[in-house]
Design an enzyme around this catalytic site. Sequence first.
Site, PDB file in Angstrom:
ATOM      1  N   GLU A   1      -1.417  -4.280   4.308  1.00 34.43           N
ATOM      2  CA  GLU A   1      -1.558  -4.818   2.950  1.00 34.43           C
ATOM      3  C   GLU A   1      -2.847  -5.631   2.874  1.00 34.43           C
ATOM      4  O   GLU A   1      -2.852  -6.835   3.142  1.00 34.43           O
ATOM      5  CB  GLU A   1      -0.346  -5.676   2.553  1.00 34.43           C
ATOM      6  CG  GLU A   1       0.941  -4.866   2.461  1.00 34.43           C
ATOM      7  CD  GLU A   1       2.119  -5.627   1.837  1.00 34.43           C
ATOM      8  OE1 GLU A   1       1.943  -6.801   1.448  1.00 34.43           O
ATOM      9  OE2 GLU A   1       3.212  -5.029   1.756  1.00 34.43           O
TER      10      GLU A   1
ATOM     11  N   GLU B   1       7.722  -7.002   6.381  1.00 38.64           N
ATOM     12  CA  GLU B   1       7.385  -8.408   6.658  1.00 38.64           C
ATOM     13  C   GLU B   1       8.640  -9.168   7.080  1.00 38.64           C
ATOM     14  O   GLU B   1       8.941 -10.247   6.558  1.00 38.64           O
ATOM     15  CB  GLU B   1       6.750  -9.078   5.433  1.00 38.64           C
ATOM     16  CG  GLU B   1       5.329  -8.637   5.153  1.00 38.64           C
ATOM     17  CD  GLU B   1       4.656  -9.505   4.082  1.00 38.64           C
ATOM     18  OE1 GLU B   1       5.356 -10.098   3.243  1.00 38.64           O
ATOM     19  OE2 GLU B   1       3.418  -9.586   4.084  1.00 38.64           O
TER      20      GLU B   1
END
Length: 650
Positions: free
Chosen positions: A276, A194
């Site tokens: 995710e 991320e």
Amino acid sequence: MLYRFIFSSIFLFLRSSGATHQSDMNNNPNEIDERSFYVDYERDTFVMDGVDFRYVAGSFHYFRSLPETWREKLRTLRTGGLNTVDLYIQWSLHNPKENEYVWDGIANITKIIEVAVEEDLYVILRPGPYICAEIDNGGLPYWLFTKYPGIEVRTSDSNFTREVKIWYEKLLPQVTRYLYGNGGNIIMVQIENEYGAFEKCDKPYLNFLKQETEKYTNGKAVLFTVDRPYGNEIECGQIPGVLITTDFGLMSDEEVDAHKDKVRSVQPKGPLVNTEFYTGWLTHWQEPNQRRPAEPLANTLRKMLRDGWNVNFYMYFGGTNFGFWAGANDWGYGKYMADITSYDYDAPMDEAGDPTMKYKIFRDIISEFIDIPELAVPERAMKMVPEPIIMSSVGGILSNNSRMLLGASEIKSDRLLTFEELHQHSGFVLYETTLPKLTRDPSELTINDLRDRAQVYVDEFYVGTLSRENAIKSVPISAGWGSKLSVLVESQGRINFNTLDDYKGILGNVTIQIYNEPFYKVLSDWIITRFPFDDLDKLSNFVATGENTQGVNERGIAMNGPVIFEGDLVHNDAVIHDTYIDMSGWGKGLIFVNGFNLGRYWSVIGPQITLYLPKNLLKQGENKIIVVELQKAPLCRLIKFSETAILDEA
Ligand SMILES: *[C@@H]1O[C@H](CO)[C@@H](O)[C@H](O)[C@H]1NC(C)=O
Ligand SMILES: *[C@@H]1O[C@H](CO)[C@@H](O)[C@H](O)[C@H]1NC(C)=O
Ligand SMILES: *[C@@H]1O[C@H](CO)[C@@H](O)[C@H](O)[C@H]1NC(C)=O
Ligand SMILES: *[C@@H]1O[C@H](CO)[C@@H](O)[C@H](O)[C@H]1NC(C)=O
């Protein structure tokens, strides 16, 4: 359920010693070269050995569960219909001190991969090096801050890239033989984590990391990044030649479509991947447990699978933040919120590894889209509820004797040294000095930039607690109370997201109000004593030779500093089950079972009241329980046990 694994001799050996399922196997080493796993961008799919492939995976944090339980848990994960397990690697666990590496026990990375092979699972490897994961410092070792004060982690700061290079030299050669193209089961390897959310958009750093990774992966697995589908995060984290994936949790069909469009706007073709898919959420102390309802999540899952997404559940099994590993966030009133010890996450498998209702619902949906193994869903494992234990006080940690036995030797310093400067990962540091003669009654004592929580004592008598979480910086000190100031600072876990410069201790100054120009006097001439609580022999020795003083007053309040209690869990039966320690009535502290740091409790505020105690930490006969209580003990001094987890008391 048959898989197209073709195993090299090492895997053949492993499978023959523990395999439970049949697979297509071929032990001709010449065939290994034909193994291939790649992205067919044109056809929007992964291709394995020439056949279209899609994964339904689950995140599993080996560092949050005991290695004795890995196999059983991965089998439960496989039984849930998943064909792949997603493994983050926690740098700080394997490299706790500079030049010191740990690969055994809970840090046995090759073992977890081999167990995955044996349980018929492909592996998505996420080495970070930053992993977030609600782990202290996002998995980055604290000693980076010791060695390079002011280091800019996750950037092309040459100090950081040099250390990453060294780390990858130690880590990645161990996993290359498990890459799919080398005959193993690792199909995907992630670069960074991320990165777009970090807002640095440091492309030289990303390219460096790609090159370092490729040195070891060498085209034998698919490289990917993950970024949230918001703003320009995907563009910011993107690396040329690396597959883009995204992540999101419970969403409406329209939102899933919007996220797909967002990915497509940057990467027009290729398999869709949600790296995710949040099955629950992380929880901080002082807030309600973060649960996420199963049915709406099931709708999002069905929508994604119908539209061809590859999905990784985050988390499928969460586990426990044992020891001092829990992380924190830079949110809330004090711009700091510490995570609870449980990482149950409201995941399909709960903290003990038992399948939940969510597990069954997801399994049914997955079976609509891919073949799932014909394995029986395990029942909830038996739990035991031992008789309550009476705990007795061994003594306070601030007494001269305790300091000698539990603390490190005193350091004199004009300045307040940080935990990092003291080479201390976590635990407590005691800062002491002499107060000037007070000219006001009371006088305000202020600690600037406290990280994270301080219990303040004058002449070894408790006067109050300061808290970063609650933005409480000052405490009144009465003129008659004495002159010796003791400030016991606790690290509650380093921030693991956004800002990654969470040095611990006291970063600002400590002042006392005097009301003559300049109103405040900055205190200096500190005596510093470290209480890292990382040497369990020291703690056991203290318990064996302690003073057996009361430590707490008649109301159970720890007025003279944290108090250590001990007790024995006597278990006569040869059969041992998991249980939950119920800390209701206690205040805040740490609990150790047979020398294992089970983690922090804070039952006086919640929402977590019980601590998960795996059976593997217990033995037949006497089991030593040690509690370090910072605030208060119940009058009965009892520790009770529970059949179920209590995580929602806030
Ligand atoms: C890791 O586990 C494997 C398999 O159980 C074992 O052979 C190996 O010795 C372990 N590694 C370490 C460093 O303990
Ligand atoms: C790397 O760290 C050393 C030691 O703290 C420091 O002197 C040096 O300036 C740092 N280098 C960079 C590029 O920041
Ligand atoms: C503890 O040590 C300090 C300084 O070393 C000393 O002044 C004090 O008298 C000692 N207290 C006890 C109870 O021995
Ligand atoms: C002490 O710290 C505060 C807050 O950072 C700052 O405003 C003040 O100037 C400092 N005082 C001295 C004397 O350094």
